[in-house]
Design a protein around this motif. Structure first.
Motif, mmCIF file in Angstrom:
data_model
loop_
_atom_site.group_PDB
_atom_site.id
_atom_site.type_symbol
_atom_site.label_atom_id
_atom_site.label_comp_id
_atom_site.label_asym_id
_atom_site.label_seq_id
_atom_site.Cartn_x
_atom_site.Cartn_y
_atom_site.Cartn_z
ATOM 1 N N SER A 134 40.569 42.735 45.644
ATOM 2 C CA SER A 134 39.556 43.691 45.205
ATOM 3 C C SER A 134 38.518 43.063 44.297
ATOM 4 N N VAL A 135 38.847 41.942 43.661
ATOM 5 C CA VAL A 135 37.888 41.276 42.781
ATOM 6 C C VAL A 135 37.453 39.934 43.352
ATOM 7 N N LYS A 152 39.889 52.637 39.581
ATOM 8 C CA LYS A 152 38.635 51.929 39.848
ATOM 9 C C LYS A 152 37.959 51.509 38.544
ATOM 10 N N TYR A 153 37.993 52.390 37.548
ATOM 11 C CA TYR A 153 37.387 52.058 36.247
ATOM 12 C C TYR A 153 38.118 50.867 35.621
ATOM 13 N N ARG A 183 37.486 43.299 35.383
ATOM 14 C CA ARG A 183 36.752 42.178 35.973
ATOM 15 C C ARG A 183 35.684 41.669 35.004
ATOM 16 N N GLU A 184 34.978 42.587 34.343
ATOM 17 C CA GLU A 184 33.941 42.182 33.395
ATOM 18 C C GLU A 184 34.552 41.554 32.144
ATOM 19 N N ARG A 241 43.275 44.438 32.841
ATOM 20 C CA ARG A 241 43.470 45.688 33.570
ATOM 21 C C ARG A 241 44.712 46.427 33.078
ATOM 22 N N THR A 290 39.839 48.530 37.124
ATOM 23 C CA THR A 290 39.561 47.315 37.894
ATOM 24 C C THR A 290 38.175 46.764 37.577
ATOM 25 N N ARG A 291 37.186 47.662 37.551
ATOM 26 C CA ARG A 291 35.817 47.231 37.280
ATOM 27 C C ARG A 291 35.680 46.669 35.860
ATOM 28 N N SER A 292 36.226 47.385 34.887
ATOM 29 C CA SER A 292 36.121 46.939 33.494
ATOM 30 C C SER A 292 36.897 45.652 33.260
ATOM 31 N N ASP A 325 39.778 57.393 40.152
ATOM 32 C CA ASP A 325 38.726 56.986 39.210
ATOM 33 C C ASP A 325 39.300 56.133 38.083
#
Length: 497
Positions: free
Chosen positions: A332-333, A31-32, A38-39, A61, A34-36, A28
């Protein structure tokens, strides 16, 4: 990316790779981040009116992961926030050199100008030898083959002391980071060290010149020379050659004749010529101008060149984003191009299930979009140069080159070893070895002690591969998930094998 961003990225890479069990950074957490990231990278690029790229993503990241680890483990937070290397040495050395240069007159007689001053002649002679060495280094390729030294490692990483009471994966990650960073930052550290040494040499000579003039304001110099082996004619020839550059650039400097040199010889007995106090400023100017032209100005120019190189490397730190770890993150992105795993089987033909397993392992190690480039098998006993004659081993689009061996075979230096040595010299990014245990497991069936036999064979192969300087990774092409993490960790840090 600049030096600080690259340091953060390399540190996170080492920690994630060492944390195989995801005990320090959970799924988690990753993943968090990576997601954050990217934004945040998209917002950062939009503010700067540029397209988002892999550099922005990796920067955000790494900062997110390091911040979270620092909150959980304060000792680690203090470590990653501290500046790497020994910063004070870059300023301290030139300053100390100036002080020591200014103290040169304490070595000789502070009340006289010796025309054959050993300290001043030593400064000039040493610097001329350094220039000759730099010229040889620039011309002769063999002279540039250098390896990292403990001094460079210390300057790159500082005291390199691990914080206490860290979780084992975090401590292992920091240890891997220190080893990796010292190698990656070596060009930058060399440039900084070169700049500092040139500044120190210029400062030493400048201190000597300043001391000469400062003493002359308060002291009447006695001028002359003495020598056991040199006569006046030889001294005149030596000084004429030494001071020619200064007299050419500064024509207002007063010259000297052979007769003057004879008169300036210090007497040692009754009736001998006495030293003179007249004209001492002429020799101070000649020595000062010579040190300026032959030492101070060239060293400052060399320091400027090294400084430009250091600033360029600091602002654009060289980091290989084609490494499997970075390619997997880019995948992944949706950034970058798909990674390519080139596989060279040795005396081993893959059936369809094993081929699918190889693709699954590539996806797990290099990203879901990774592709496999499976070359024809090298036949047993065939010379590598004959089997791979038509293969472009330096192909730019290949991310990882791996040799596939069956664990059912035993390693042989003249066959398996010859192939590894051949590839290690010709593949720019290095070679990995995949050891497929599935044939050995199939052959063993339900025999007792099979796991022990497999483990022993893996250990044997790893020792063999280590002897040939390549990393080895156990895989099971019929059960690709069994060793996927081990493969990913090994390929992500090839320089630590």
């Amino acid at each position: 990316m600049n030096e600080q961003v690259a340091r953060n990225v390399v540190l996170v890479r080492a920690i994630e790779t060492a944390d195989v069990g995801h005990t320090v950074l959970s799924d988690d957490d990753r993943k968090y981040a990576t997601r954050s990231a990217r934004e945040l990278a998209a917002w950062q690029a939009a503010d700067a009116h540029v397209a988002a790229n892999q550099h922005h993503f990796l920067q955000q990241r790494a900062e997110l992961i390091l911040k979270r680890l620092g909150e959980r483990t304060p000792a680690f937070g203090a470590f990653y926030k501290s500046a790497p290397g020994l910063k004070g040495i870059w300023l301290a050395l030139p300053f100390l050199a100036f002080v020591f240069g200014a103290a040169l007159d304490r070595i000789a007689d502070p009340h006289r100008v010796d025309l054959l001053s050993a300290p001043l002649l030593g400064i000039i002679g040493w610097n001329l030898l350094v220039y000759l060495g730099l010229l040889v280094w620039a011309i002769v390729p063999a002279a540039r083959k250098r390896k990292g030294t403990p001094l460079l490692q210390r300057l790159s990483t500082g005291k390199a002391a691990l914080p206490r009471k860290l979780p084992a994966p975090l401590a292992d990650g920091i240890a891997h980071y220190l080893a990796s960073w010292s190698a990656m930052s070596e060009p930058l550290t060399r440039a900084r060290l070169s700049r500092t040494f040139h500044l120190a040499a210029a400062g030493f000579a400048l201190g000597a010149v300043a001391s000469l003039y400062a003493r002359g304001l308060l002291t009447q110099y006695v001028t002359g020379w003495e020598s056991t082996f040199l006569d006046a004619q030889q001294v005149h020839a030596l000084l004429s050659t030494l001071f020619t550059p200064a007299q050419t650039v500064f024509p207002f400097l007063q010259g000297f004749s052979l007769g003057e040199i004879e008169q300036l010889r210090f007497g040692t007995g009754t009736g001998a010529a006495l030293p003179t106090v007249a004209g001492g400023e002429r020799w101070v100017h000649l020595y000062g101008a010579t040190l300026l032209l032959l030492v101070i100005v060239p060293r400052l120019l060399l320091a400027t060149v090294a400084g430009f190189k250091a600033r360029r490397l600091k602002r654009n730190f060289p980091i290989d984003l084609d490494q499997p770890y970075y390619r997997k993150l880019a995948d992944s992105v949706g950034a970058g191009t798909p990674a390519v795993l080139r596989v060279i089987p040795y005396s081993y033909t893959l059936d369809e299930p094993r081929d699918r397993g190889l693709w699954a392992i590539a996806a797990a190690a290099l990203g879901g979009q990774a592709r496999v480039q499976l070359l024809p098998a090298v036949a047993y006993g065939v010379e590598p140069k004959d089997a791979l004659r038509d293969t472009a081993l330096n192909e730019a689009g290949v991310t990882v080159t791996a040799v596939l061996f069956s664990l059912a075979a035993t390693p042989e230096k003249e066959n398996h070893g010859a192939l590894l040595d051949y590839l290690a010299k010709r593949v720019p990014r290095g070679v990995a070895v995949l050891l497929d245990e599935s044939p050995l497991v199939e052959r063993g069936g339900d025999q007792a002690g099979l796991d022990v036999r497999v483990a022993e064979r893996i250990a044997l192969w790893r020792q063999f591969c280590g002897f040939h300087g390549v990393s080895s990774h156990a895989v099971n092409l019929l059960q690709p998930d069994k060793h996927a993490l081990e493969l990913g960790a090994g390929l992500a840090l090839p320089e630590l094998r």
